[in-house]
Design an enzyme around this catalytic site. Sequence first.
Site, short mmCIF file in Angstrom:
data_model
loop_
_atom_site.label_atom_id
_atom_site.label_comp_id
_atom_site.label_asym_id
_atom_site.label_seq_id
_atom_site.Cartn_x
_atom_site.Cartn_y
_atom_site.Cartn_z
N SER A 199 0.81 -1.28 0.11
CA SER A 199 -0.05 -0.01 -0.03
C SER A 199 0.99 1.32 0.03
O SER A 199 0.38 2.15 0.64
CB SER A 199 -0.76 -0.06 1.10
OG SER A 199 -0.20 -0.14 2.55
N LYS A 243 0.28 -5.75 4.97
CA LYS A 243 0.53 -6.40 6.04
C LYS A 243 0.26 -5.71 7.36
O LYS A 243 0.34 -6.41 8.52
CB LYS A 243 1.91 -7.31 6.02
CG LYS A 243 2.85 -6.30 6.08
CD LYS A 243 4.22 -7.32 5.84
CE LYS A 243 5.62 -6.63 5.79
NZ LYS A 243 6.62 -7.51 5.39
N GLY A 278 13.53 13.13 0.87
CA GLY A 278 13.86 14.30 0.10
C GLY A 278 12.90 14.70 -1.01
O GLY A 278 12.53 15.79 -0.94
N GLY A 279 12.32 13.69 -1.66
CA GLY A 279 10.94 14.10 -2.44
C GLY A 279 11.09 13.16 -3.66
O GLY A 279 11.40 12.03 -3.83
N GLU A 329 19.93 16.80 -4.61
CA GLU A 329 20.38 15.69 -3.77
C GLU A 329 21.71 15.07 -4.67
O GLU A 329 21.92 15.66 -6.02
CB GLU A 329 19.48 14.63 -3.59
CG GLU A 329 18.37 14.98 -2.71
CD GLU A 329 17.19 13.98 -2.20
OE1 GLU A 329 17.74 12.69 -2.25
OE2 GLU A 329 16.19 14.23 -2.28
N HIS A 373 22.26 4.19 2.29
CA HIS A 373 22.10 5.52 2.29
C HIS A 373 23.53 6.19 3.19
O HIS A 373 23.56 5.64 4.23
CB HIS A 373 20.84 6.10 2.93
CG HIS A 373 20.49 7.51 2.85
ND1 HIS A 373 21.35 8.48 3.32
CD2 HIS A 373 19.67 8.17 1.90
CE1 HIS A 373 20.79 9.75 2.88
NE2 HIS A 373 19.91 9.45 2.23
N ARG A 376 25.40 8.38 -4.84
CA ARG A 376 25.46 7.71 -3.34
C ARG A 376 26.25 6.48 -2.97
O ARG A 376 26.89 6.48 -2.13
CB ARG A 376 24.00 7.22 -2.92
CG ARG A 376 23.40 7.94 -1.80
CD ARG A 376 21.98 7.34 -1.91
NE ARG A 376 21.13 8.57 -1.87
CZ ARG A 376 19.80 8.56 -1.81
NH1 ARG A 376 19.08 7.40 -1.97
NH2 ARG A 376 19.04 9.50 -1.59
N HIS A 410 19.45 0.84 2.28
CA HIS A 410 18.59 2.03 2.16
C HIS A 410 17.47 1.65 0.78
O HIS A 410 16.11 1.71 1.26
CB HIS A 410 19.29 3.09 1.74
CG HIS A 410 18.16 4.29 1.58
ND1 HIS A 410 17.14 4.99 2.60
CD2 HIS A 410 17.94 5.25 0.50
CE1 HIS A 410 16.63 5.64 2.15
NE2 HIS A 410 16.89 6.01 0.96
N ARG A 449 21.07 3.89 -7.92
CA ARG A 449 19.86 4.76 -8.07
C ARG A 449 20.36 6.31 -7.97
O ARG A 449 20.93 6.46 -6.91
CB ARG A 449 18.69 4.36 -7.16
CG ARG A 449 17.57 5.38 -7.25
CD ARG A 449 16.46 4.85 -6.25
NE ARG A 449 16.80 4.85 -4.87
CZ ARG A 449 16.58 5.87 -4.03
NH1 ARG A 449 15.70 6.87 -4.36
NH2 ARG A 449 17.01 5.87 -2.80
N LEU A 491 10.50 7.62 -5.97
CA LEU A 491 9.24 7.91 -5.76
C LEU A 491 8.62 8.25 -7.24
O LEU A 491 7.48 7.92 -7.42
CB LEU A 491 8.97 9.27 -4.88
CG LEU A 491 9.22 8.98 -3.48
CD1 LEU A 491 8.76 10.33 -2.62
CD2 LEU A 491 8.30 7.90 -2.87
#
Length: 549
Positions: free
Chosen positions: A16, A39, A52-53, A125, A248, A298, A359, A394, A400
Amino acid sequence: MKTTETLEFDHLIIGSGLAGLSSALHLADSGRRVAVVTKRAMDDCNTRYAQGGIACVTDIEDSFDEHVQDTLNAGGRLCDEKAVRTIVEAGPAAVRELIDLGTRFTKRGELGYTQDGDRYDLGREGGHLKRRILHAGDITGAEIERALIAACRERSNIEVFEYHIAIDLIVSRRLEMPGENRCFGAYVLDQRAGVIKTFLAASVTIACGGVGKVYLYTSNPDVACGSGVAMGYRAGAKIANMEFIQFHPTILYHPQERSFLISEALRGEGAVLKCRGKDGKLYEFMQKYHPLKSLAPRDVVARAIDNEMKRSGQECVYLDITHLDEAALRRRFPNIFEKCLEAGVNMAKEPIPVVPAAHFLCGGIKTDVRGWTGIPGLYAVGESGCTGLHGANRLASNSLLEALVVGKAAAADIDEKFETLRKLRLAPSAAPAWASGNATDSDELVVIAHNWDEIRRFMWDYVGIFRTNKRLERAKARIKMIRKEIEKYYWDFLVTADLVELRNIATVAELIIDSSLSRHESRGLHYNADYPYRDPELDYTDTIIQREF
Ligand code: SIN
């Protein structure tokens, strides 16, 4: 334990977070019946913790080409360029829909900027050469999740099953049916009632988030046990690039608080990483590792921190943002500011102690850019899926974006194929009931707790930021033994949520180890000291693992 009831829906979504709910909302537009199985409580997901966004081209100073290029540069030549472009270009329209649903991103005026006060503030970032990250203060994920849940609650054709944990997918191969493997639904444990239900649907979408809990230290919440990848693997889907675990670089270092993220957005606002020298003073070190210094991608930053900590013998490094005053920090990072204060650090006055932690999973169930796994009726979206966007590392805040865009694209693909999928459905009378073990309660819960701890510790020690063949082999020997024990235990006793999760983290741990062993080079997030980083253009390929039936 036996199945108590069979429930039929048109579409089943497992998970979800943003990816699952984005899919659910688009599928619900057709008027068909959608079940969302999750769950824990509906908002207990990785999305909620994203700070972050969402990376998206919205500024006239920015361009799709530049976002694509930054993504490819971070990804160690392993991104699928076509997928990257498709997702990046679909971003603005999908983000607009999110805003129309009620998501409130921060505008410049709210941060005290009088110029262009009505425009959205754009953060930056690691690895981004431009400011392009829409955010809601420093609780972006929670704000997105709030808006999505509210929208789902308004749809009468979306039914949400909280505290229902999926155990396994129902696929034709496991039912020993002839022909191409296809997916019919899932067995789900209703944790409150203590019964197993069979969910049947024309399409099943895995949106279970990441695998952080496979490691001892992680930024992820407790739900991130890799259940999507593990179920996908057991169902016969292709699993790709599991060696690329993103650590991270900056998790708050505090004895009682081992998973609080200090967003990379701080470095976007000028925070600098420092290490304590022998003389007790703090020194910058990132200039030794990358021209972008503290804003390097990263993988580079996490490895640099690991190296500096080992070199100096210190237990953490520091993130210094004291160039901003308290009022500005409270406006831009209210949640992080408060959390640090609670931990005894006033970030306006002193540097924040930080360490890296697991992360994000850049690999996952291999899919196309519409989330399709190649198995009719089975989709994987968000962190559980691997579209090729992230490659070997990534780019920050692209997750997102991927969850939003691919969640929507998967719904479109299912819509187009619905008539065919509907005809392939399994009749309830043909769905075998779940049956496991001898249905007695186990008094050996200690086995679960012990195996859980052991896996997470050796994954951290042997399959972490710094790997060697010897460490990987050691981890392989351990996981083989534990997996055997779990499989025996799992089938002998009553199924519980803890056992389901343990089985999943063990499966995922083995996939990560096997993928790491089969990559004979260092690339992106996968650093194996026995193999040097090579020219990244040389024979780059995905690592694929598929179960044989
Ligand atoms: C962060 O805020 O640093 C996390 C963002 C991300 O993982 O993309």
